[in-house]
Design a protein around this motif. Structure first.
Motif, mmCIF file in Angstrom:
data_model
loop_
_atom_site.group_PDB
_atom_site.id
_atom_site.type_symbol
_atom_site.label_atom_id
_atom_site.label_comp_id
_atom_site.label_asym_id
_atom_site.label_seq_id
_atom_site.Cartn_x
_atom_site.Cartn_y
_atom_site.Cartn_z
ATOM 1 N N ARG A 97 -39.927 -28.629 -15.503
ATOM 2 C CA ARG A 97 -39.062 -29.226 -14.483
ATOM 3 C C ARG A 97 -37.614 -29.365 -14.960
ATOM 4 O O ARG A 97 -36.769 -29.868 -14.232
ATOM 5 C CB ARG A 97 -39.594 -30.604 -14.093
ATOM 6 N N ASP A 98 -37.351 -28.945 -16.193
ATOM 7 C CA ASP A 98 -36.030 -29.118 -16.794
ATOM 8 C C ASP A 98 -35.284 -27.781 -16.772
ATOM 9 O O ASP A 98 -35.772 -26.783 -17.299
ATOM 10 C CB ASP A 98 -36.188 -29.617 -18.232
ATOM 11 N N GLU A 99 -34.113 -27.761 -16.188
ATOM 12 C CA GLU A 99 -33.365 -26.506 -16.045
ATOM 13 C C GLU A 99 -33.006 -25.895 -17.396
ATOM 14 O O GLU A 99 -32.944 -24.672 -17.538
ATOM 15 C CB GLU A 99 -32.083 -26.745 -15.236
ATOM 16 N N LYS A 100 -32.779 -26.732 -18.395
ATOM 17 C CA LYS A 100 -32.421 -26.233 -19.720
ATOM 18 C C LYS A 100 -33.650 -25.763 -20.497
ATOM 19 O O LYS A 100 -33.620 -24.731 -21.174
ATOM 20 C CB LYS A 100 -31.697 -27.333 -20.504
ATOM 21 N N LEU A 101 -34.738 -26.525 -20.416
ATOM 22 C CA LEU A 101 -35.917 -26.226 -21.213
ATOM 23 C C LEU A 101 -36.812 -25.166 -20.590
ATOM 24 O O LEU A 101 -37.493 -24.423 -21.311
ATOM 25 C CB LEU A 101 -36.734 -27.505 -21.435
ATOM 26 N N ALA A 102 -36.835 -25.078 -19.266
ATOM 27 C CA ALA A 102 -37.746 -24.150 -18.599
ATOM 28 C C ALA A 102 -37.595 -22.711 -19.095
ATOM 29 O O ALA A 102 -38.597 -22.052 -19.395
ATOM 30 C CB ALA A 102 -37.571 -24.235 -17.088
ATOM 31 N N PRO A 103 -36.363 -22.183 -19.202
ATOM 32 C CA PRO A 103 -36.240 -20.798 -19.693
ATOM 33 C C PRO A 103 -36.769 -20.628 -21.123
ATOM 34 O O PRO A 103 -37.343 -19.584 -21.448
ATOM 35 C CB PRO A 103 -34.725 -20.544 -19.640
ATOM 36 N N GLN A 104 -36.566 -21.647 -21.975
ATOM 37 C CA GLN A 104 -37.063 -21.562 -23.348
ATOM 38 C C GLN A 104 -38.588 -21.586 -23.375
ATOM 39 O O GLN A 104 -39.231 -20.873 -24.153
ATOM 40 C CB GLN A 104 -36.508 -22.725 -24.174
ATOM 41 N N LEU A 105 -39.167 -22.408 -22.506
ATOM 42 C CA LEU A 105 -40.622 -22.462 -22.401
ATOM 43 C C LEU A 105 -41.167 -21.144 -21.879
ATOM 44 O O LEU A 105 -42.147 -20.604 -22.412
ATOM 45 C CB LEU A 105 -41.029 -23.614 -21.479
ATOM 46 N N HIS A 106 -40.536 -20.609 -20.855
ATOM 47 C CA HIS A 106 -40.997 -19.353 -20.261
ATOM 48 C C HIS A 106 -40.954 -18.217 -21.276
ATOM 49 O O HIS A 106 -41.841 -17.352 -21.290
ATOM 50 C CB HIS A 106 -40.142 -19.009 -19.045
ATOM 51 N N GLN A 107 -39.944 -18.203 -22.137
ATOM 52 C CA GLN A 107 -39.843 -17.156 -23.147
ATOM 53 C C GLN A 107 -41.006 -17.223 -24.129
ATOM 54 O O GLN A 107 -41.576 -16.197 -24.515
ATOM 55 C CB GLN A 107 -38.516 -17.275 -23.901
ATOM 56 N N ARG A 108 -41.381 -18.417 -24.516
ATOM 57 C CA ARG A 108 -42.488 -18.559 -25.455
ATOM 58 C C ARG A 108 -43.814 -18.190 -24.799
ATOM 59 O O ARG A 108 -44.674 -17.566 -25.435
ATOM 60 C CB ARG A 108 -42.514 -19.990 -25.994
#
Length: 212
Positions: free
Chosen positions: A126-137
């Protein structure tokens, strides 16, 4: 006269500090969960002040991602072979028992970190900053299943390796979630046969017939 040990460089000391913090963080996140874990306790368990945490990591999410990255790196062998394992819960995002056994982590800590990971995923998504980092992993995890599918996929298979890899990931990771929630899973041989059947149906049928 014995040679004196070579003093560690500033970079080496910082790397040691970072690794100690990651190790302590894994233990604290496993015991307290993601949201309840405090940076103060993590620093104390590692033998440093809270300032050492901020000298190496931007914030708690960054530290958690670092622990996740290390877990994924340690679990690389398990992820590359999602079938044929005696333990059906070999993935680090869910349970990571194969990796934990190899690295010497206690089972309760493994399950605890898996539950903390679920907390983190629910928050980071739900976090705009963290979501892309999570998706990459998560994409990195999926790529391992695709590689496994490519290695055994039959030439006449109608599904692509990417499609089979996605199905393998869904089955393996989903089984891990069920295990966390209620410790209920099919027999390991049945589970592994199902994984193989997704990737190479003809081989799975042949092995089942030869074993009957």
């Amino acid at each position: 006269m014995a040679d004196r040990p070579v003093p560690l460089s500033r970079r080496d000391r910082q790397q040691q500090t970072r690794e100690a913090l990651i190790t302590a963080a894994r233990a604290v996140f496993s015991e307290d969960g993601y949201h309840a874990a405090s940076l103060e306790r993590i620093a104390r368990e590692a033998g440093f002040s809270k300032g050492a945490v901020y000298s190496n990591f931007e914030d708690k999410p960054a530290l958690f991602l670092a622990v996740m990255d290390q877990n994924l790196e340690l679990a690389d062998v398990d992820l590359r072979s999602p079938f044929g394992c005696s333990d059906t819960s070999s993935n680090p995002v869910s349970t990571g028992k194969d990796t934990a056994k190899r690295e010497g982590y206690p089972p309760e800590a493994t399950q605890g970190f898996a539950l903390a990971t679920l907390e983190f995923i629910a928050s980071a998504a739900r976090d705009e900053k963290l979501a892309p980092q999570l998706h990459q992993r998560l994409a990195d995890v999926l790529s391992h299943y695709v590689e496994a599918a490519q290695a055994v996929r039959a030439d006449d298979e109608t599904l692509s390796a990417a499609e089979i890899g996605t199905l393998l990931a869904a089955l393996d990771q989903g089984a891990g979630l069920i295990l966390l929630a209620g410790d209920v899973l099919p027999d390991p041989e049945v589970f592994n046969a199902g994984m193989l059947r997704l990737a190479d149906p003809a081989r799975a049928v042949a092995e089942r017939r030869s074993g009957s």
